[in-house]
Design a protein around this motif. Sequence first.
Motif, PDB file in Angstrom:
ATOM      1  N   MET A   1       6.471  19.837   6.582  1.00  0.00           N
ATOM      2  CA  MET A   1       7.202  19.069   7.569  1.00  0.00           C
ATOM      3  C   MET A   1       7.864  17.847   6.934  1.00  0.00           C
ATOM      4  SD  MET A   1       4.435  19.047  10.706  1.00  0.00           S
ATOM      5  CE  MET A   1       5.594  18.310  11.883  1.00  0.00           C
ATOM      6  N   ALA A   2       7.330  17.417   5.779  1.00  0.00           N
ATOM      7  CA  ALA A   2       7.837  16.219   5.127  1.00  0.00           C
ATOM      8  C   ALA A   2       7.525  16.290   3.642  1.00  0.00           C
ATOM      9  CB  ALA A   2       7.188  14.966   5.743  1.00  0.00           C
ATOM     10  N   VAL A   3       8.189  15.428   2.900  1.00  0.00           N
ATOM     11  CA  VAL A   3       7.935  15.319   1.463  1.00  0.00           C
ATOM     12  C   VAL A   3       7.711  13.851   1.130  1.00  0.00           C
ATOM     13  CG1 VAL A   3       9.240  17.378   0.820  1.00  0.00           C
ATOM     14  CG2 VAL A   3      10.406  15.171   0.957  1.00  0.00           C
ATOM     15  N   VAL A   4       6.907  13.627   0.093  1.00  0.00           N
ATOM     16  CA  VAL A   4       6.639  12.280  -0.388  1.00  0.00           C
ATOM     17  C   VAL A   4       7.389  12.091  -1.698  1.00  0.00           C
ATOM     18  CG1 VAL A   4       4.849  10.692  -1.226  1.00  0.00           C
ATOM     19  CG2 VAL A   4       4.386  12.186   0.721  1.00  0.00           C
ATOM     20  N   SER A   5       7.998  10.931  -1.883  1.00  0.00           N
ATOM     21  CA  SER A   5       8.718  10.652  -3.120  1.00  0.00           C
ATOM     22  C   SER A   5       7.764  10.656  -4.303  1.00  0.00           C
ATOM     23  CB  SER A   5       9.431   9.298  -3.027  1.00  0.00           C
ATOM     24  OG  SER A   5       8.493   8.250  -2.849  1.00  0.00           O
ATOM     25  N   GLU A   6       8.318  10.795  -5.495  1.00  0.00           N
ATOM     26  CA  GLU A   6       7.489  10.901  -6.696  1.00  0.00           C
ATOM     27  C   GLU A   6       6.610   9.680  -6.905  1.00  0.00           C
ATOM     28  OE1 GLU A   6       9.742  11.808 -10.133  1.00  0.00           O
ATOM     29  OE2 GLU A   6      10.358  13.800  -9.444  1.00  0.00           O
ATOM     30  N   ASP A   7       7.075   8.498  -6.487  1.00  0.00           N
ATOM     31  CA  ASP A   7       6.267   7.295  -6.668  1.00  0.00           C
ATOM     32  C   ASP A   7       5.314   7.053  -5.502  1.00  0.00           C
ATOM     33  OD1 ASP A   7       7.998   6.470  -4.693  1.00  0.00           O
ATOM     34  OD2 ASP A   7       8.796   4.750  -5.804  1.00  0.00           O
TER      35      ASP A   7
ATOM     36  N   ALA B   1       5.938   6.178  -2.505  1.00  0.00           N
ATOM     37  CA  ALA B   1       6.289   5.022  -1.681  1.00  0.00           C
ATOM     38  C   ALA B   1       7.183   5.369  -0.506  1.00  0.00           C
ATOM     39  CB  ALA B   1       6.970   3.964  -2.542  1.00  0.00           C
ATOM     40  N   GLU B   2       7.601   6.632  -0.383  1.00  0.00           N
ATOM     41  CA  GLU B   2       8.545   6.991   0.675  1.00  0.00           C
ATOM     42  C   GLU B   2       8.206   8.361   1.234  1.00  0.00           C
ATOM     43  OE1 GLU B   2      13.005   6.145   0.451  1.00  0.00           O
ATOM     44  OE2 GLU B   2      12.933   8.317   0.145  1.00  0.00           O
ATOM     45  N   LEU B   3       8.212   8.457   2.540  1.00  0.00           N
ATOM     46  CA  LEU B   3       7.965   9.717   3.240  1.00  0.00           C
ATOM     47  C   LEU B   3       9.263  10.132   3.931  1.00  0.00           C
ATOM     48  CD1 LEU B   3       5.765  11.802   4.221  1.00  0.00           C
ATOM     49  CD2 LEU B   3       5.561  10.356   6.260  1.00  0.00           C
TER      50      LEU B   3
ATOM     51  N   MET C   1       0.842  -1.199   0.000  1.00  0.00           N
ATOM     52  CA  MET C   1       0.000   0.000   0.000  1.00  0.00           C
ATOM     53  C   MET C   1       0.874   1.244   0.000  1.00  0.00           C
ATOM     54  SD  MET C   1      -2.799   1.255   2.812  1.00  0.00           S
ATOM     55  CE  MET C   1      -3.857  -0.122   2.475  1.00  0.00           C
ATOM     56  N   ARG C   2       0.631   2.166  -0.896  1.00  0.00           N
ATOM     57  CA  ARG C   2       1.413   3.385  -0.979  1.00  0.00           C
ATOM     58  C   ARG C   2       1.018   4.350   0.135  1.00  0.00           C
ATOM     59  NH1 ARG C   2       5.381   1.289  -3.521  1.00  0.00           N
ATOM     60  NH2 ARG C   2       5.176   1.058  -5.758  1.00  0.00           N
ATOM     61  N   LEU C   3       2.002   5.162   0.579  1.00  0.00           N
ATOM     62  CA  LEU C   3       1.717   6.180   1.568  1.00  0.00           C
ATOM     63  C   LEU C   3       0.826   7.269   0.984  1.00  0.00           C
ATOM     64  CD1 LEU C   3       5.300   6.508   3.033  1.00  0.00           C
ATOM     65  CD2 LEU C   3       3.342   5.529   4.202  1.00  0.00           C
TER      66      LEU C   3
ATOM     67  N   GLU D   1      15.740   7.169  10.864  1.00  0.00           N
ATOM     68  CA  GLU D   1      16.627   8.049  10.109  1.00  0.00           C
ATOM     69  C   GLU D   1      15.841   9.028   9.226  1.00  0.00           C
ATOM     70  OE1 GLU D   1      19.443   5.582   8.079  1.00  0.00           O
ATOM     71  OE2 GLU D   1      20.511   5.067   9.942  1.00  0.00           O
ATOM     72  N   CYS D   2      14.641   9.378   9.698  1.00  0.00           N
ATOM     73  CA  CYS D   2      13.795  10.417   9.083  1.00  0.00           C
ATOM     74  C   CYS D   2      13.227  10.024   7.729  1.00  0.00           C
ATOM     75  CB  CYS D   2      14.551  11.745   8.975  1.00  0.00           C
ATOM     76  SG  CYS D   2      14.992  12.427  10.600  1.00  0.00           S
ATOM     77  N   VAL D   3      13.250   8.731   7.418  1.00  0.00           N
ATOM     78  CA  VAL D   3      12.691   8.239   6.155  1.00  0.00           C
ATOM     79  C   VAL D   3      11.821   7.024   6.457  1.00  0.00           C
ATOM     80  CG1 VAL D   3      13.156   7.332   3.858  1.00  0.00           C
ATOM     81  CG2 VAL D   3      14.698   9.025   4.867  1.00  0.00           C
ATOM     82  N   LEU D   4      10.623   7.004   5.858  1.00  0.00           N
ATOM     83  CA  LEU D   4       9.726   5.877   6.056  1.00  0.00           C
ATOM     84  C   LEU D   4       9.280   5.351   4.698  1.00  0.00           C
ATOM     85  CD1 LEU D   4       8.350   4.324   8.408  1.00  0.00           C
ATOM     86  CD2 LEU D   4       6.354   5.782   8.053  1.00  0.00           C
ATOM     87  N   SER D   5       9.710   4.139   4.375  1.00  0.00           N
ATOM     88  CA  SER D   5       9.317   3.501   3.120  1.00  0.00           C
ATOM     89  C   SER D   5       8.058   2.681   3.351  1.00  0.00           C
ATOM     90  CB  SER D   5      10.439   2.595   2.618  1.00  0.00           C
ATOM     91  OG  SER D   5      10.640   1.521   3.528  1.00  0.00           O
ATOM     92  N   ASP D   6       7.476   2.191   2.264  1.00  0.00           N
ATOM     93  CA  ASP D   6       6.319   1.301   2.390  1.00  0.00           C
ATOM     94  C   ASP D   6       6.637   0.120   3.294  1.00  0.00           C
ATOM     95  OD1 ASP D   6       4.476   2.663   0.898  1.00  0.00           O
ATOM     96  OD2 ASP D   6       4.828   1.546  -0.936  1.00  0.00           O
TER      97      ASP D   6
END
Length: 218
Positions: free
Chosen positions: A166-172, A174-176, A1-3, A132-137
Amino acid sequence: MRLISATLAATLLAGPALGFTPERAGILVDALRANDCAMSGAEAPEALGPLGLDPMEVQAFVDTLFGAGLVTLSDDMETLSLVPMLCEAEGEASMAMIVQAFAAQEAQIERWLPEFAPERGAELVATLRGAECVLSDERARELLPPLGFTPVEVRDIVAVMVDGEMAVVSEDGAELRLTDSVCAGDPAADAPVFATLIATWEERHPLEAELPAEGAGE
């Protein structure tokens, strides 16, 4: 499931009525129909990229069509399938179903407001800092359920985080990733920041600015 989700995509792109159209969703539906009415995640980039559909668009279309019962997902959430009714429809009949799905989705988004507790937003930020400030699927599936986070709650918190820079989402989708300032920020400030962003949401996103004027484009 995508973020990413339809609500978040609408937040970023000023709502489905402005950022997405049934005609664009029709391109996705036609691509699925041409692929025996089903497509796996592995097939999607090669099949949809040349059609000019980016991952954020696709995810929003999937959420909209899924909410209308026009597509289904396999148990592993990897394969998207058209329901038989949409699979067999073509031309105007197909587009009529898609338009109806968009109308239902717009009605839901018009009413959407962030309603989560600021402390829950702060807890999600703390979880990201611990990763580490990154959250993947994959990490989201591992870390969030034990903390009681539901997909809807995460969706809403992420919408506010991205809107509040506060955060950015990757183009796909799948990553916050936390912005550098939030990643290195004081945890004690997180809940108050969320409280402010939630309290000022309607002021910063007036409904009339997010919806097309009546009769526009006619």
